[in-house]
Design a protein around this motif. Structure first.
Motif, PDB file in Angstrom:
ATOM      1  N   GLU A 132       0.833  -1.207   0.000  1.00 22.87           N
ATOM      2  CA  GLU A 132       0.000   0.000   0.000  1.00 22.87           C
ATOM      3  C   GLU A 132       0.867   1.257   0.000  1.00 22.87           C
ATOM      4  N   HIS A 133       1.891   1.272   0.834  1.00 18.00           N
ATOM      5  CA  HIS A 133       2.793   2.424   0.876  1.00 18.00           C
ATOM      6  C   HIS A 133       3.414   2.671  -0.505  1.00 18.00           C
ATOM      7  N   ILE A 134       3.876   1.613  -1.137  1.00 15.83           N
ATOM      8  CA  ILE A 134       4.531   1.754  -2.437  1.00 15.83           C
ATOM      9  C   ILE A 134       3.565   2.320  -3.467  1.00 15.83           C
ATOM     10  N   LEU A 135       2.315   1.888  -3.416  1.00 15.54           N
ATOM     11  CA  LEU A 135       1.321   2.384  -4.370  1.00 15.54           C
ATOM     12  C   LEU A 135       1.028   3.868  -4.177  1.00 15.54           C
ATOM     13  N   ASN A 136       1.295   4.379  -2.984  1.00 13.68           N
ATOM     14  CA  ASN A 136       0.981   5.781  -2.686  1.00 13.68           C
ATOM     15  C   ASN A 136       2.208   6.679  -2.589  1.00 13.68           C
ATOM     16  N   GLU A 137       3.371   6.151  -2.971  1.00  9.12           N
ATOM     17  CA  GLU A 137       4.617   6.910  -2.894  1.00  9.12           C
ATOM     18  C   GLU A 137       5.170   7.141  -4.298  1.00  9.12           C
ATOM     19  N   ASP A 138       5.877   8.244  -4.490  1.00  4.46           N
ATOM     20  CA  ASP A 138       6.516   8.551  -5.763  1.00  4.46           C
ATOM     21  C   ASP A 138       7.839   7.787  -5.863  1.00  4.46           C
ATOM     22  N   PHE A 139       7.921   6.854  -6.815  1.00  6.08           N
ATOM     23  CA  PHE A 139       9.133   6.063  -7.009  1.00  6.08           C
ATOM     24  C   PHE A 139       9.859   6.408  -8.308  1.00  6.08           C
ATOM     25  N   ASP A 140       9.398   7.386  -9.046  1.00  7.91           N
ATOM     26  CA  ASP A 140       9.998   7.727 -10.328  1.00  7.91           C
ATOM     27  C   ASP A 140      11.480   8.059 -10.180  1.00  7.91           C
ATOM     28  N   ASP A 141      12.311   7.307 -10.885  1.00 11.71           N
ATOM     29  CA  ASP A 141      13.764   7.529 -10.934  1.00 11.71           C
ATOM     30  C   ASP A 141      14.444   7.410  -9.577  1.00 11.71           C
ATOM     31  N   LYS A 142      13.805   6.767  -8.597  1.00 11.69           N
ATOM     32  CA  LYS A 142      14.372   6.671  -7.255  1.00 11.69           C
ATOM     33  C   LYS A 142      15.293   5.451  -7.137  1.00 11.69           C
ATOM     34  N   SER A 143      16.267   5.566  -6.246  1.00 16.73           N
ATOM     35  CA  SER A 143      17.082   4.413  -5.849  1.00 16.73           C
ATOM     36  C   SER A 143      16.449   3.799  -4.608  1.00 16.73           C
ATOM     37  N   VAL A 144      16.337   2.464  -4.588  1.00 17.48           N
ATOM     38  CA  VAL A 144      15.535   1.787  -3.563  1.00 17.48           C
ATOM     39  C   VAL A 144      16.278   0.583  -3.009  1.00 17.48           C
ATOM     40  N   LEU A 145      16.157   0.396  -1.691  1.00 15.35           N
ATOM     41  CA  LEU A 145      16.629  -0.818  -1.022  1.00 15.35           C
ATOM     42  C   LEU A 145      15.437  -1.562  -0.461  1.00 15.35           C
ATOM     43  N   ASP A 146      15.327  -2.853  -0.793  1.00 12.72           N
ATOM     44  CA  ASP A 146      14.337  -3.744  -0.186  1.00 12.72           C
ATOM     45  C   ASP A 146      15.108  -4.675   0.735  1.00 12.72           C
ATOM     46  N   MET A 147      15.086  -4.363   2.040  1.00 10.43           N
ATOM     47  CA  MET A 147      15.882  -5.106   3.021  1.00 10.43           C
ATOM     48  C   MET A 147      15.041  -6.207   3.656  1.00 10.43           C
ATOM     49  N   GLY A 148      15.556  -7.434   3.636  1.00 10.03           N
ATOM     50  CA  GLY A 148      14.756  -8.569   4.076  1.00 10.03           C
ATOM     51  C   GLY A 148      13.707  -8.867   3.035  1.00 10.03           C
ATOM     52  N   CYS A 149      14.158  -9.020   1.780  1.00  9.61           N
ATOM     53  CA  CYS A 149      13.248  -8.963   0.629  1.00  9.61           C
ATOM     54  C   CYS A 149      12.306 -10.150   0.508  1.00  9.61           C
ATOM     55  N   GLY A 150      12.628 -11.301   1.122  1.00 11.48           N
ATOM     56  CA  GLY A 150      11.720 -12.449   1.037  1.00 11.48           C
ATOM     57  C   GLY A 150      11.570 -12.942  -0.388  1.00 11.48           C
ATOM     58  N   THR A 151      10.413 -12.701  -0.986  1.00 10.54           N
ATOM     59  CA  THR A 151      10.159 -13.097  -2.372  1.00 10.54           C
ATOM     60  C   THR A 151      10.596 -12.032  -3.368  1.00 10.54           C
ATOM     61  N   GLY A 152      10.952 -10.839  -2.889  1.00 11.08           N
ATOM     62  CA  GLY A 152      11.285  -9.735  -3.773  1.00 11.08           C
ATOM     63  C   GLY A 152      10.093  -8.927  -4.218  1.00 11.08           C
ATOM     64  N   VAL A 153       8.918  -9.192  -3.661  1.00  4.60           N
ATOM     65  CA  VAL A 153       7.688  -8.566  -4.150  1.00  4.60           C
ATOM     66  C   VAL A 153       7.707  -7.045  -3.996  1.00  4.60           C
ATOM     67  N   LEU A 154       8.293  -6.522  -2.920  1.00  2.00           N
ATOM     68  CA  LEU A 154       8.311  -5.075  -2.723  1.00  2.00           C
ATOM     69  C   LEU A 154       9.212  -4.391  -3.744  1.00  2.00           C
ATOM     70  N   ALA A 155      10.378  -4.957  -3.984  1.00  2.00           N
ATOM     71  CA  ALA A 155      11.277  -4.391  -4.985  1.00  2.00           C
ATOM     72  C   ALA A 155      10.651  -4.456  -6.373  1.00  2.00           C
ATOM     73  N   ILE A 156       9.965  -5.538  -6.656  1.00  2.00           N
ATOM     74  CA  ILE A 156       9.324  -5.703  -7.962  1.00  2.00           C
ATOM     75  C   ILE A 156       8.279  -4.621  -8.185  1.00  2.00           C
ATOM     76  N   LEU A 157       7.417  -4.381  -7.195  1.00  2.00           N
ATOM     77  CA  LEU A 157       6.413  -3.325  -7.341  1.00  2.00           C
ATOM     78  C   LEU A 157       7.081  -1.959  -7.422  1.00  2.00           C
ATOM     79  N   ALA A 158       8.153  -1.743  -6.650  1.00  2.00           N
ATOM     80  CA  ALA A 158       8.844  -0.456  -6.695  1.00  2.00           C
ATOM     81  C   ALA A 158       9.394  -0.181  -8.096  1.00  2.00           C
TER      82      ALA A 158
END
Length: 275
Positions: A132-158
């Motif tokens: 939900e947070h990712i859907l409501n945050e501006d990720f355009d051209d951002k550098s991102v860390l997904d720490m404790g990524c599990g399946t990688g789902v958060l990084a994938i959506l980002a």
């Protein structure tokens, strides 16, 4: 690798289910699959001992009836176990998280996760709120860390939301391998997956950090995350209970971060902090 599977049956289900999952996570259990009467929990056989449940407080609570059985699960059986229990989810009518054997839905972000032994399919409240947070945050051209990524789902959506440089890190080998598979499966080109912990973050900088891990690890690593945030960056945390928000926020404040907002779901919380 061989896992021990525990099948917990709980009455009433809440809040005992959430509390038990949190306690099991601290005891070394890696993955959880909820079902109608409780959930399945998995721990590496090499990390298992007969007394592993002895210090769990919730199982001693007379307000809940908690029973369990366990069995050994070979690696080749994992996918079959997940397929029996894994169902697609939709977040805010914008994002669907599904397995390859599920039919797609007309949504903006269609994420395909192979349902193996990694934590992070979106079903648990903490992952759902981070999505939900990712859907409501501006990720355009951002550098991102997904720490404790599990399946990688958060990084994938980002990445789907516009992030251009992403790192996904998990200390567990199975999560590392599963994240690599899911990154490729979703045609992501900007995500680098690594196995390790916060020691990998020396001299790294990010615009946004996502960390969905248990409370104790977050408290230990928040100062590291703070040093890794670019000016004007945002830290999103989850994996802890509402009653733990104050101690998490105090740790963030001590590290130069300010509380911005939170989401709550079934006594779990996910919070945003900025520098």
């Amino acid at each position: 690798m061989t896992y021990i599977e525990y099948n917990f049956k709980i009455t009433p289900l809440q809040p005992a289910t959430d509390i038990l999952i949190a306690e099991l996570g601290e005891a070394g259990f890696e993955s959880f699959v909820e079902h109608d009467s409780g959930f399945l929990a998995y721990v590496l056989k090499s990390e298992w001992e007969e007394t592993i449940l002895n210090n769990l407080q919730i199982v001693q609570n007379p307000d809940f009836d908690i029973s369990w059985s366990n069995k050994e699960i070979k690696q080749q059986n994992w996918n079959a176990e997940w397929e029996k229990n894994f169902h697609p989810i939709t977040v805010d009518d914008q994002c669907m998280v599904r397995a390859p054997f599920h039919d797609p839905k007309d949504v903006e972000y269609d994420i395909i996760i192979e349902p193996k032994m990694s934590f992070g399919t979106g079903h648990h409240e903490t992952t759902h709120m981070m999505l939900e947070h990712i859907l409501n945050e501006d990720f355009d051209d951002k550098s991102v860390l997904d720490m404790g990524c599990g399946t990688g789902v958060l990084a994938i959506l980002a990445e789907m939301r516009g992030a251009k440089k992403l790192e996904a890190i998990d200390i567990d080998e199975w999560c590392f391998l599963n994240s690599e598979e899911n990154v490729e499966r979703n045609n992501c080109n900007n995500i680098e997956v690594s196995q390790g912990d916060s020691s990998l973050l020396v001299d790294k900088k990010y615009d946004i950090i996502l960390a969905n891990i248990n409370r104790n690890i977050l408290l230990e690593d928040i100062p590291v995350y703070s040093k890794c945030l670019n000016k004007g960056g945002a830290l999103f945390l989850s994996g802890f209970y509402t009653q733990d928000l104050n101690i998490i926020s105090l740790k963030c404040e001590d590290s130069g971060l300010k509380f911005a907002k939170k989401l709550e779901k079934n006594n779990w919380v996910s919070a945003k902090y900025v520098n």
